[in-house]
Design an enzyme around this catalytic site. Structure first.
Site, PDB file in Angstrom:
ATOM      1  CE  LYS A 115      -3.742   2.280   2.538  1.00 15.30           C
ATOM      2  NZ  LYS A 115      -4.630   2.213   3.723  1.00 15.30           N
ATOM      3  CE  LYS A 152      -6.183   2.170  -0.880  1.00 13.98           C
ATOM      4  NZ  LYS A 152      -6.907   2.210   0.401  1.00 13.98           N
TER       5      LYS A 152
END
Length: 328
Positions: free
Chosen positions: A198, A251
């Site tokens: 992330k 992400k």
């Protein structure tokens, strides 16, 4: 000399193009993020995300029902929590009578066959707006103290009916910690989809608008990854695999297709990607201004994410794309 190899022969008709198409989207690829707010009969559009709404619990049930009719079966709800309920240890996250856990239980009660992926991170519940416990004096994010909170949060979500736990916090060791807590409490059947890589991205702005979850001070760069790094994602992948993750996630998605591909090449676990709010908003803004064909661009974006290696895609386009796929 005339060419002996003519790739265009495989493009000469729609039937042939369809026959040799390498990547196909289906509604089974989609995980639909949903925004949950307090109140009743509320459906408030997120201004920076045209077509996406923040729903009260009764309305989110209706939305799930509509999506199921379109073939979407997996959802990722995210809560907007009243500031009065927030504190530095995110205690509201484990409240079984709180907005989030009650709604998770209600969705599973009314739609037992859908899959719910719940978010494990402190920021929606934290008075500091960070994904971890903040040291009151230094402002440091305390990794190991955060693990205790995340474990209790994951356990509460499993008790409410979560099928997949999604730790999005990026604390070191959280997959192993959560796996142990779940297993010790008879939830060995509950999966973990780790936010493996992330990134500290600029593409999250509209999401934070929707949930009012931005940090009160500082930023998230001490725990989220540097957008310039790819090898670091592979290190995180190795750790998550060793700690017991069932699925891994990248992400954002669209600016990180190379990372999705690299991870896919190195793991036998399912790989997911989060087509985040800023990526959605860019396409919508361009379409509203007539600069792009919104529908075609949407489908191209989602196809590119799957082509890069994603087995599933968290995307705000899910409902709209499912309607396009239904039309054929």
């Amino acid at each position: 000399m005339l060419p002996t190899q003519r790739p265009r022969r495989n493009r000469k008709s729609e039937v042939i193009r369809d026959m040799v198409q390498e990547t196909r989207l289906t509604t089974h690829d989609f995980i639909f993020p949903l925004f949950l707010i307090e109140g009743q009969n509320q459906a408030l559009e997120v201004k920076s995300m045209p077509g996406i709404y923040r729903y009260s619990a009764d309305k989110i049930i209706e939305e799930v029902g509509q999506c199921v009719e379109l073939g979407i079966k997996t959802f990722a709800p995210f809560p907007s929590i009243n500031d009065a309920l927030k504190d530095r240890l995110a205690r509201e996250s484990a409240n079984p009578e709180g907005l989030y856990l009650k709604t998770v239980a209600d969705i599973k009660r009314q739609f037992p066959d859908v899959v719910l992926m719940t978010d494990v991170a402190m920021d929606p519940y934290s008075s500091d707006g960070h994904d971890g416990v903040v040291d009151a004096e230094s402002g440091e994010i305390l990794n190991d103290a955060t693990l205790e909170v995340l474990g209790q949060m994951a356990l509460a979500q499993a008790r409410a009916g979560a099928d997949i736990i999604g730790p999005s916090d990026m604390m070191d060791g959280r997959v192993a910690w959560i796996r142990r807590v779940l297993d010790e409490n008879a939830f060995s059947h509950v999966s973990i989809m780790s936010y493996t890589a992330k990134y500290a991205s600029a593409f999250y702005g509209p999401f934070r608008d929707a949930l009012d979850s931005a940090p009160k001070k500082g930023d998230k760069k001490s725990y989220q990854m540097n957008p310039a790094n790819k090898r670091e994602a592979l290190r995180e992948l190795a750790l998550d695999e060793a700690e017991g993750a069932d699925m891994v996630m990248i992400k954002p998605a669209l600016s990180y297709l190379d990372v999705i591909h690299a991870v896919k090449e190195r793991t036998h676990l399912p790989v997911t990607a989060y087509n985040v709010s800023g990526e959605y908003a860019m396409v919508k803004a361009a379409a509203q201004n007539g600069w792009l064909d919104g529908e075609k661009t949407m489908m191209e974006v989602l196809t590119s994410i799957k082509r890069a290696g994603a087995d599933a895609i968290l995307t705000y386009f899910a409902k709209e794309a499912a309607a396009v796929l239904r039309r054929g």
